[in-house]
Write an enzyme that holds these catalytic residues in place. Structure first.
Site, PDB file in Angstrom:
ATOM      1  CD  GLU A   1      27.606 -40.202   3.574  1.00 16.54           C
ATOM      2  OE1 GLU A   1      28.173 -40.319   2.465  1.00 16.54           O
ATOM      3  OE2 GLU A   1      27.743 -39.209   4.303  1.00 16.54           O
TER       4      GLU A   1
ATOM      5  CG  ASP B   1      33.101 -40.159  -3.437  1.00 16.69           C
ATOM      6  OD1 ASP B   1      32.238 -39.529  -2.802  1.00 16.69           O
ATOM      7  OD2 ASP B   1      33.430 -41.319  -3.155  1.00 16.69           O
TER       8      ASP B   1
ATOM      9  CG  ASN C   1      39.995 -50.692   0.230  1.00 16.54           C
ATOM     10  OD1 ASN C   1      39.136 -50.620  -0.631  1.00 16.54           O
ATOM     11  ND2 ASN C   1      41.291 -50.685  -0.049  1.00 16.54           N
TER      12      ASN C   1
END
Length: 457
Positions: A48, A189, A232
């Site tokens: 991460e 991603d 977000n």
């Protein structure tokens, strides 16, 4: 693995979701779609906040995706609609595409993909397009709904322009163009969205971009659980603040070792420059950086630069307000997490008798590091991780950027029914809002395939 995204012939009558999207498209535009494009979300199993530091990550695509129905025309405009009524329609002339970083609406993510492919292909003009978008990835959940939308839009633009690009080129282009909306991500991603293959996780490495199959051991399944706090990335400075802290830590460590620090941007590049191991980099962090936050003044004094130089050349647009930076903690997380990714892959390859337990332990270490050193968790995520571990998971951690979104847990196969039922009872049922979201928030996931184009037979 084929170089380009697959083009698949389908029958919409045999696919309920595709049929509904086709009907929605016809209802909106009075015509039938020319083609469809899909791009999956992803769950990061481990690694991460290290892709933008140059380190390998270990995600897998999930079955949830962004699916777009598209027609091409000579209208000189791009018309966008969404099957979810909370997302407004949008229309823009092909020669007036602009993206508002201050207002990260869904259609601006789509336009990131359009603009990125247009610029990569040096297209002086774009075809007019009408699109209806349907998404099954929960928004702001850490499962990469926004990047999947960018990737889907990039694929749509390529196909509408009758061009052909490789998966790697599409991934790299879409990673760059998502920055139009202000997020300084590292490319994980977009890479997994294009490079994923059904049945396997992937080790994604950068510079150059490449993907290696990682076969997950038998005897356990992965469960995604959404804590129901939305985050977000583009609407807050949390994410870019971590990118900036890692960038400053790179420069401070490089300066301490007598290197040309101004050229170094990533902690991974610093390791390469020093030809050191990850353990040696962790020792360097302990030796050079202090745990107390660094002030702007201390950073500028150490690097012999002005405050203006720091703001203009090192900070991002939405971190100009920052006055203190936790360099020690961020660098320790990155080097420790990079090592855990390699250990995770090695265990999957050697498959020791206690492989599942070892992998679970690495996931637990990762969550502690994200929570305590990188400070990208939140109370709800921590509560959900604790519940998951109490009711049978061997490992559980936040996944995605954090500050909300999802956990991923590794659960022995024989415990899965009890696990799902008990997590439901303990986390979702007691809270009215969570209980209404539970059906799309708690699910078993398996490695899915990558982005694709579909046409009807």
């Amino acid at each position: 693995m084929p170089t380009n995204p697959p083009k698949i012939k389908v029958l919409s009558c045999g696919n309920e979701r595709l049929q509904k999207l086709k009907e929605a498209f016809h209802g909106k535009y009075g015509q039938m779609p020319l083609f469809y494009a899909s791009a999956p979300g992803r769950v990061n199993l481990i690694g991460e906040h290290i892709d933008y530091c140059g380190y390998a990550v270990l995600p897998m695509a999930i079955e949830q995706n962004i699916l777009a129905a598209v027609s091409v025309n000579d209208s000189q405009s791009i018309q966008l609609a969404n099957t979810d009524p909370k997302y407004k329609d949008f229309s823009v002339s092909v020669d007036r595409i602009s993206i508002d970083k201050e207002n990260p609406q869904w259609y601006f993510y789509f336009l990131c993909g359009v603009k990125g492919i247009q610029e990569h292909l040096s297209l002086s003009s774009l075809s007019g397009m009408s699109c209806v978008v349907d998404g099954t990835i929960p928004a702001s959940s850490g499962l990469s709904s926004s990047s999947a939308l960018v990737c889907c839009a990039g694929l749509v633009t390529m196909e509408a322009s009758q061009k052909s690009l490789s998966k790697v080129t599409l991934a790299e282009t879409c990673a760059k163009c998502e920055r139009y909306i202000g997020t300084e991500g590292g490319g994980m991603d977009q890479s997994i969205s294009f490079l994923a293959e059904k049945g396997t996780a992937k080790l994604i490495e950068f510079n150059p971009l490449r993907a290696t199959d990682v076969r997950l051991p038998d005897g356990a399944v992965f469960v995604i659980a959404n804590c129901c706090v939305e985050m977000n990335k583009a609407a807050t400075s949390h994410f870019n603040m971590r990118v900036v802290e890692c960038r400053i830590a790179t420069k401070m460590l490089a300066k301490a070792r007598g290197l040309q620090w101004s050229q170094l941007q990533k902690l991974g590049d610093l390791q390469t420059e020093l030809q050191a191991s990850l353990d040696e980099m962790l020792e360097l962090v302990e030796e050079v950086l202090h745990p107390e936050p660094y002030s702007t003044e201390e950073i500028c004094k150490t690097l012999s630069i002005s405050t203006e130089h720091l703001r203009e050349n090192i900070l991002s647009t939405n971190t100009q307000h920052a006055t203190h930076f936790k360099l020690f903690q961020r660098a320790r997380h990155v080097y420790g997490e990079a090592a855990r990714v390699l250990q995770f892959k090695a265990i999957c390859e050697s498959v020791p008798v206690n492989a599942v337990a070892q992998l679970g332990d690495l996931m637990n270490q990762s969550h502690v590091s994200c929570r305590d050193l990188y400070e990208c968790s939140c109370p709800e995520l921590d509560q959900l991780v604790d519940i998951c571990l109490q009711v049978g998971a061997v490992g559980s951690r936040l996944t995605g950027a954090g500050w909300g979104g999802c956990t991923v847990s590794m659960v022995p196969s024989e415990k899965i029914d009890y696990f799902l039922q008990t997590v439901r009872e303990r986390y979702y049922t007691p809270d009215a809002r969570r209980s209404t979201l539970e059906k799309q928030s708690l699910f078993v996931t398996r490695p899915g395939g990558g982005a694709a184009i579909f046409t009807e037979e």
